[in-house]
Scaffold this motif. Structure first.
Motif, PDB file in Angstrom:
ATOM      1  N   ARG A 155       1.316   9.138  -9.309  1.00  0.00           N
ATOM      2  CA  ARG A 155      -0.190   8.723  -8.288  1.00  0.00           C
ATOM      3  C   ARG A 155       0.706  10.146  -7.162  1.00  0.00           C
ATOM      4  N   GLU A 186       0.686  -1.286   0.078  1.00  0.00           N
ATOM      5  CA  GLU A 186      -0.409   0.253   0.102  1.00  0.00           C
ATOM      6  C   GLU A 186       1.167   1.295   0.408  1.00  0.00           C
ATOM      7  N   GLU A 197       3.980   6.767  -5.573  1.00  0.00           N
ATOM      8  CA  GLU A 197       4.686   6.407  -6.911  1.00  0.00           C
ATOM      9  C   GLU A 197       4.746   7.784  -7.142  1.00  0.00           C
ATOM     10  N   THR A 199       2.381   1.183  -3.209  1.00  0.00           N
ATOM     11  CA  THR A 199       1.519   2.570  -4.349  1.00  0.00           C
ATOM     12  C   THR A 199       1.225   3.913  -3.516  1.00  0.00           C
TER      13      THR A 199
END
Length: 87
Positions: free
Chosen positions: A63, A54, A60, A57
Protein backbone atom coordinates in the motif's frame (compact mmCIF):
# COMPACT_ATOMS: atom_id res chain seq x y z
CA UNK A 1 -33.53 1.85 84.05
CA UNK A 2 -34.97 -0.90 81.83
CA UNK A 3 -36.96 1.73 79.98
CA UNK A 4 -33.75 3.68 79.27
CA UNK A 5 -32.02 0.50 78.11
CA UNK A 6 -34.94 -0.34 75.83
CA UNK A 7 -34.87 3.16 74.29
CA UNK A 8 -31.12 2.93 73.85
CA UNK A 9 -31.44 -0.45 72.10
CA UNK A 10 -34.27 0.90 69.93
CA UNK A 11 -32.15 3.90 68.90
CA UNK A 12 -29.17 1.65 68.15
CA UNK A 13 -31.42 -0.61 66.10
CA UNK A 14 -32.84 2.32 64.07
CA UNK A 15 -29.37 3.78 63.47
CA UNK A 16 -28.08 0.37 62.41
CA UNK A 17 -31.02 -0.04 60.01
CA UNK A 18 -30.37 3.38 58.47
CA UNK A 19 -26.72 2.43 58.06
CA UNK A 20 -27.67 -0.80 56.28
CA UNK A 21 -30.03 1.05 53.93
CA UNK A 22 -27.38 3.66 53.16
CA UNK A 23 -24.74 0.99 52.52
CA UNK A 24 -27.05 -0.91 50.15
CA UNK A 25 -27.92 2.28 48.30
CA UNK A 26 -24.23 3.12 47.89
CA UNK A 27 -23.58 -0.45 46.72
CA UNK A 28 -26.27 -0.13 44.04
CA UNK A 29 -24.87 3.20 42.85
CA UNK A 30 -21.36 1.79 42.63
CA UNK A 31 -22.60 -1.31 40.80
CA UNK A 32 -24.40 0.84 38.23
CA UNK A 33 -21.21 2.90 37.76
CA UNK A 34 -19.15 -0.29 37.41
CA UNK A 35 -21.51 -1.64 34.77
CA UNK A 36 -21.33 1.64 32.84
CA UNK A 37 -17.53 1.65 32.98
CA UNK A 38 -17.31 -1.98 31.85
CA UNK A 39 -19.56 -1.19 28.88
CA UNK A 40 -17.44 1.85 28.05
CA UNK A 41 -14.25 -0.24 28.30
CA UNK A 42 -15.71 -2.83 25.95
CA UNK A 43 -16.64 -0.15 23.41
CA UNK A 44 -13.16 1.36 23.62
CA UNK A 45 -11.59 -2.08 23.11
CA UNK A 46 -13.73 -2.58 20.00
CA UNK A 47 -12.70 0.84 18.66
CA UNK A 48 -9.06 0.10 19.44
CA UNK A 49 -9.25 -3.17 17.51
CA UNK A 50 -10.76 -1.39 14.52
CA UNK A 51 -8.05 1.26 14.62
CA UNK A 52 -5.31 -1.38 14.82
CA UNK A 53 -6.78 -3.13 11.79
CA UNK A 54 -7.00 0.16 9.89
CA UNK A 55 -3.42 1.04 10.83
CA UNK A 56 -2.19 -2.37 9.68
CA UNK A 57 -4.01 -1.90 6.37
CA UNK A 58 -2.55 1.55 5.75
CA UNK A 59 0.96 0.48 6.78
CA UNK A 60 1.26 -2.51 4.43
CA UNK A 61 4.40 -2.25 2.30
CA UNK A 62 2.44 -2.79 -0.92
CA UNK A 63 0.00 0.00 0.00
CA UNK A 64 2.82 2.42 0.88
CA UNK A 65 4.59 1.59 -2.38
CA UNK A 66 1.37 2.16 -4.35
CA UNK A 67 0.75 5.57 -2.76
CA UNK A 68 4.38 6.63 -3.18
CA UNK A 69 4.29 5.82 -6.89
CA UNK A 70 0.81 7.17 -7.66
CA UNK A 71 0.57 10.32 -5.57
CA UNK A 72 4.19 11.32 -5.10
CA UNK A 73 5.64 10.08 -8.37
CA UNK A 74 8.39 8.19 -6.53
CA UNK A 75 10.32 5.31 -8.05
CA UNK A 76 13.29 3.13 -7.26
CA UNK A 77 16.57 4.75 -8.37
CA UNK A 78 18.45 3.29 -11.33
CA UNK A 79 21.86 1.76 -10.74
CA UNK A 80 23.61 4.88 -12.11
CA UNK A 81 21.68 7.15 -9.70
CA UNK A 82 22.92 5.43 -6.56
CA UNK A 83 25.83 7.07 -4.77
CA UNK A 84 27.60 5.27 -1.95
CA UNK A 85 29.20 7.53 0.65
CA UNK A 86 32.00 5.96 2.63
CA UNK A 87 33.27 7.39 5.91
Amino acid sequence: MTRFLALLLLAANVISGIGVVQARHQHRQLFVELTRLVDERDELNIDFGRLQLEQATWAEAHRVDQVARARLGMKFPEAGEIVVVQP
